[in-house]
Design a protein around this motif. Sequence first.
Motif, PDB file in Angstrom:
ATOM      1  N   ASP A   1      43.810  42.876  39.973  1.00  0.00           N
ATOM      2  CA  ASP A   1      44.554  41.587  39.592  1.00  0.00           C
ATOM      3  C   ASP A   1      45.049  40.834  40.929  1.00  0.00           C
ATOM      4  OD1 ASP A   1      44.820  42.144  37.061  1.00  0.00           O
ATOM      5  OD2 ASP A   1      46.630  43.344  37.051  1.00  0.00           O
ATOM      6  N   PHE A   2      44.835  41.948  42.085  1.00  0.00           N
ATOM      7  CA  PHE A   2      45.364  41.420  42.993  1.00  0.00           C
ATOM      8  C   PHE A   2      44.143  40.330  43.683  1.00  0.00           C
ATOM      9  CE2 PHE A   2      44.459  41.498  47.897  1.00  0.00           C
ATOM     10  CZ  PHE A   2      45.734  41.053  48.465  1.00  0.00           C
ATOM     11  N   LEU A   3      42.673  40.621  43.738  1.00  0.00           N
ATOM     12  CA  LEU A   3      41.685  39.894  43.877  1.00  0.00           C
ATOM     13  C   LEU A   3      41.641  38.751  43.375  1.00  0.00           C
ATOM     14  CD1 LEU A   3      38.777  42.503  44.314  1.00  0.00           C
ATOM     15  CD2 LEU A   3      40.005  41.595  46.083  1.00  0.00           C
ATOM     16  N   VAL A   4      41.952  38.645  41.898  1.00  0.00           N
ATOM     17  CA  VAL A   4      42.122  37.561  41.177  1.00  0.00           C
ATOM     18  C   VAL A   4      43.359  36.449  41.684  1.00  0.00           C
ATOM     19  CG1 VAL A   4      42.645  36.639  38.669  1.00  0.00           C
ATOM     20  CG2 VAL A   4      40.872  38.678  39.001  1.00  0.00           C
ATOM     21  N   SER A   5      44.367  36.923  41.932  1.00  0.00           N
ATOM     22  CA  SER A   5      45.493  36.462  42.478  1.00  0.00           C
ATOM     23  C   SER A   5      45.023  35.692  43.891  1.00  0.00           C
ATOM     24  CB  SER A   5      46.588  37.053  42.470  1.00  0.00           C
ATOM     25  OG  SER A   5      46.541  37.946  43.644  1.00  0.00           O
ATOM     26  N   LEU A   6      44.424  36.298  44.701  1.00  0.00           N
ATOM     27  CA  LEU A   6      43.688  35.625  45.929  1.00  0.00           C
ATOM     28  C   LEU A   6      42.898  34.431  45.671  1.00  0.00           C
ATOM     29  CD1 LEU A   6      42.826  38.754  48.407  1.00  0.00           C
ATOM     30  CD2 LEU A   6      44.520  36.733  48.735  1.00  0.00           C
ATOM     31  N   TYR A   7      41.950  34.739  44.587  1.00  0.00           N
ATOM     32  CA  TYR A   7      40.927  33.703  44.170  1.00  0.00           C
ATOM     33  C   TYR A   7      41.804  32.562  43.804  1.00  0.00           C
ATOM     34  CZ  TYR A   7      37.406  31.265  41.509  1.00  0.00           C
ATOM     35  OH  TYR A   7      36.627  30.321  40.908  1.00  0.00           O
TER      36      TYR A   7
ATOM     37  N   MET B   1      32.781  45.252  37.954  1.00  0.00           N
ATOM     38  CA  MET B   1      33.009  46.760  37.440  1.00  0.00           C
ATOM     39  C   MET B   1      34.357  46.551  36.925  1.00  0.00           C
ATOM     40  SD  MET B   1      31.897  48.743  41.125  1.00  0.00           S
ATOM     41  CE  MET B   1      30.087  48.921  41.513  1.00  0.00           C
ATOM     42  N   ALA B   2      35.324  45.871  37.278  1.00  0.00           N
ATOM     43  CA  ALA B   2      36.710  45.813  36.740  1.00  0.00           C
ATOM     44  C   ALA B   2      36.485  45.441  35.166  1.00  0.00           C
ATOM     45  CB  ALA B   2      37.989  44.988  37.282  1.00  0.00           C
ATOM     46  N   TYR B   3      35.635  44.558  35.029  1.00  0.00           N
ATOM     47  CA  TYR B   3      35.273  43.805  33.694  1.00  0.00           C
ATOM     48  C   TYR B   3      34.996  45.208  32.826  1.00  0.00           C
ATOM     49  CZ  TYR B   3      32.836  41.617  29.902  1.00  0.00           C
ATOM     50  OH  TYR B   3      32.197  41.326  28.713  1.00  0.00           O
ATOM     51  N   ASN B   4      33.725  45.871  33.281  1.00  0.00           N
ATOM     52  CA  ASN B   4      33.146  46.699  32.777  1.00  0.00           C
ATOM     53  C   ASN B   4      34.065  48.144  32.184  1.00  0.00           C
ATOM     54  OD1 ASN B   4      30.553  45.961  32.761  1.00  0.00           O
ATOM     55  ND2 ASN B   4      29.962  47.040  34.619  1.00  0.00           N
TER      56      ASN B   4
ATOM     57  N   PRO C   1      38.011  39.621  30.392  1.00  0.00           N
ATOM     58  CA  PRO C   1      37.040  38.633  30.674  1.00  0.00           C
ATOM     59  C   PRO C   1      37.461  37.758  31.930  1.00  0.00           C
ATOM     60  CG  PRO C   1      38.160  37.787  29.057  1.00  0.00           C
ATOM     61  CD  PRO C   1      38.733  39.198  29.167  1.00  0.00           C
ATOM     62  N   ARG C   2      38.506  37.597  32.628  1.00  0.00           N
ATOM     63  CA  ARG C   2      39.207  37.061  33.549  1.00  0.00           C
ATOM     64  C   ARG C   2      38.335  37.722  34.898  1.00  0.00           C
ATOM     65  NH1 ARG C   2      39.662  32.481  36.027  1.00  0.00           N
ATOM     66  NH2 ARG C   2      41.486  32.501  37.518  1.00  0.00           N
ATOM     67  N   TYR C   3      38.052  39.104  34.867  1.00  0.00           N
ATOM     68  CA  TYR C   3      37.617  39.727  35.809  1.00  0.00           C
ATOM     69  C   TYR C   3      36.213  39.377  36.093  1.00  0.00           C
ATOM     70  CZ  TYR C   3      41.795  42.752  35.817  1.00  0.00           C
ATOM     71  OH  TYR C   3      42.973  43.499  35.842  1.00  0.00           O
TER      72      TYR C   3
ATOM     73  N   VAL D   1      35.806  35.380  37.260  1.00  0.00           N
ATOM     74  CA  VAL D   1      36.246  35.064  38.863  1.00  0.00           C
ATOM     75  C   VAL D   1      34.977  35.789  39.683  1.00  0.00           C
ATOM     76  CG1 VAL D   1      37.800  35.695  40.669  1.00  0.00           C
ATOM     77  CG2 VAL D   1      38.629  34.918  38.410  1.00  0.00           C
ATOM     78  N   GLY D   2      34.416  37.009  39.203  1.00  0.00           N
ATOM     79  CA  GLY D   2      33.479  37.716  40.047  1.00  0.00           C
ATOM     80  C   GLY D   2      32.252  37.019  39.851  1.00  0.00           C
ATOM     81  N   ILE D   3      31.847  36.376  38.898  1.00  0.00           N
ATOM     82  CA  ILE D   3      30.707  35.452  38.770  1.00  0.00           C
ATOM     83  C   ILE D   3      30.892  34.183  39.556  1.00  0.00           C
ATOM     84  CG2 ILE D   3      29.254  34.238  37.166  1.00  0.00           C
ATOM     85  CD1 ILE D   3      28.753  37.087  37.273  1.00  0.00           C
ATOM     86  N   LYS D   4      32.001  33.706  39.322  1.00  0.00           N
ATOM     87  CA  LYS D   4      32.139  32.301  40.052  1.00  0.00           C
ATOM     88  C   LYS D   4      32.039  32.475  41.623  1.00  0.00           C
ATOM     89  CE  LYS D   4      34.658  29.388  36.710  1.00  0.00           C
ATOM     90  NZ  LYS D   4      36.053  28.855  36.389  1.00  0.00           N
TER      91      LYS D   4
END
Length: 772
Positions: A572-578, A606-609, A614-616, A619-622
């Motif tokens: 969640d921290f990485l997504v919020s940074l993005y 990996m978080a998605y796995n 799906p948000r993980y 963001v990871g792919i983008k």
Amino acid sequence: MKRKLKVLFIGTYVPRKCGIATFTSDLLTSVSREKDFVECEVIALNGIDENYEYPDEVVFEIRRDQLEDYNRAAEYINEADVDVVCLQHEFGLYWGDAGDYIFELLSKIDKPIITTLHTVIKDPEPPYRRATEKLMQYSDKIIVMSKTAKNILREVYDTPADKIELVYHGIPDCPFSGSEEHKKALKLEGSPLILTFGLLNQNKGIETILDALPAVVEKYPDLTYLVLGATHPEVKRNFGEVYREYLINKVHELGLEKNVVFHDKFVQKRELYKYILASDIYVSPYLSKEQVVSGALSYAIGMGKAIVSTPYWYAQEMLVDGRGMLVGFKDSDGFSTSLLHLIENPQECNQMRRTAYDFGRQMIWKNVGKEYVSLFKQTLEKNPQPTVETMTDFSLPSNLPKTNLEYLISMTDDVGIFQHATMGVPSRRHGYSTDDVGRGLVALTRTTSADNPQAGEIKRLVTVYLSYIDHAQTESGHFHNFMSYDRKFLDDKGSDDTFGRALYGLGHVCASPHLPQNLRNHALEIVRRSGPIMEDIHAPRAKAYTMCGLYEILDKGIDQATFLPVFIKYADFLVSLYDYNMQDKWEWFETEVTYGNAKMCEALMMAYNITGNPRYKEVGIKALDFLTGIQWNEEFFDLIGNEGWYKQKGHKAIFGQQPIDAAYLTEAYVTAYEVTHDEKYLQLANRSFEYFLGRNRLKAIMYDHSNGAVCDGLDPKGMNPNQGAESVVCFIMALEMLARYSDNIAIDQQHETGKGLMGIYEKREFSSNGLT
């Protein structure tokens, strides 16, 4: 009216004080004599911090140490209506390892290339062999100026005979004459007048002549020896006037003050011709035999001078059949004898002069220019294919190297893996690093399998590395990073990233089915002891490393109640940074792209796995596609360099590029394929891994197949030859991950050359203000 043949010359150029600059100028002038058929331009090469007022024919300038200038020059050539490129090549002209910056230009242009070699090495060191072989590859024709050079290319470099052309060094067209009239015009005294000319450096061997003179002066006290030429600019920059001062002191010691004159200046060619014509004897006492051409000797031959020379290759070839005399290297007595012989036998001396002059008539610039124009036309008539290096020139996935642990083993002692190496030799003074040991565990666990013949050695290395990390853990659960060779930790604790890299390796040990249970249990215990520190980790890459380690544990269903909340919190921290930093076309976690970037993308996938959120994945792919867009240029990955990184609305740093980023991209692309099942990510994984195999900005092969070592990166001066721990462990990590799918990629390669991958995402273009 038929369009003129347009020729573009690349090399140093007047008014730069350089022998090749003079050669390029004379060659252009001679080619331009065919003015009704030929038009000429020049791309001039400048030294460091040099600027010149060039004549109009110079259309572009390259700063020899600025790789971007070579790129821009290639763009200019491709866009211009140039028919043929004529490159002047000498290794020292161009920057990089054996002058390999020039290949940044040659690899990108789509015009026929004719290369004039001013140096050919018979027993080359590896960088010089590679550079020469690349010149053969990119050039449609190779011009040499001696039969010796032609033979070396055939025998040493296996160059096809029909690719090599012999065209002698050009010379001025001067009448055969005596010296007295020219001496008077220059107000030169002394008879005989002996001359050596050219930029001064220690290889000239002037001291040999000085030692030879007392015996000659004793009989001919009016003799003058004129040493004409300024000190070579590179020699002067690095060593000052040490050599000239040595010679002047020697003159005093030998009592030759009345006989030896130093003209410390670079004379323009018209003035130089007058000095040569005024001389009676030209001496060429070079100290090295490995010289395949000499402009000075060519001039002396063509202007009808009596010549005494040491037997370097060019002199041996040119002074046969009575055109000169050869004396052994450093043979002062031999020079004394030869000079006295010429002075005392004027009829024989004049015959030598005439023989040399007659031979030289074929070398006058008018004739040389016609030969070059003929070669230009022949090359165009053959309609050669572009010499641009394409994607398929590199190793395909089916040729992935097998993992070679030899170098990793050599870098490891009974404490851990040495942090750095110098030219492949472990550097004890830099000690060890938890960062490298943690990633080393990841690399080793990926090589473990039931049938691996090195299973015992892998187990030993894992045990050593695990022992190191156990010892490095502090009472709080954090980890020291740096340990000196005498086994003393040099810090109270390492960085957040050190913590993450330790957990990264430990998680892989916990989950490895082929390691003994006791090692897996011990690794898990260390991870559990680190639990309290996880709340104090703030750096985004540290969280990503930790997530990659915890993923291995969670995926096996171990301690989910303890570690899953931390794992999700980090994601969640990485997504919020993005979300906070993403704007317009800047789709990244921070306002700057730095180091080890793709690990954050991989961690979110990996978080998605683990969670199915799906948000993980989104963001990871983008973010991964963003990294691709700013580094993949449809030919190779041009990684972000650490000499300035890449700031939002700023410039992308080119150097130094580090192998870790190519490895992390490979791993992230493989993970993206596993998450999306989109084969474009397998292709990108292959492309990023091929960075190690030569698909990079400098076309430098960074991986040593013989022992598994990997060079440390790409710097402004070329490939960094050091081979530290980070490079080799990251290479193994990426190789083992990509090897899972090598069959898939190899099959797809039958249909996909690699071109057009830019179409899988929005291409990012750079401007002075960043992305546009």
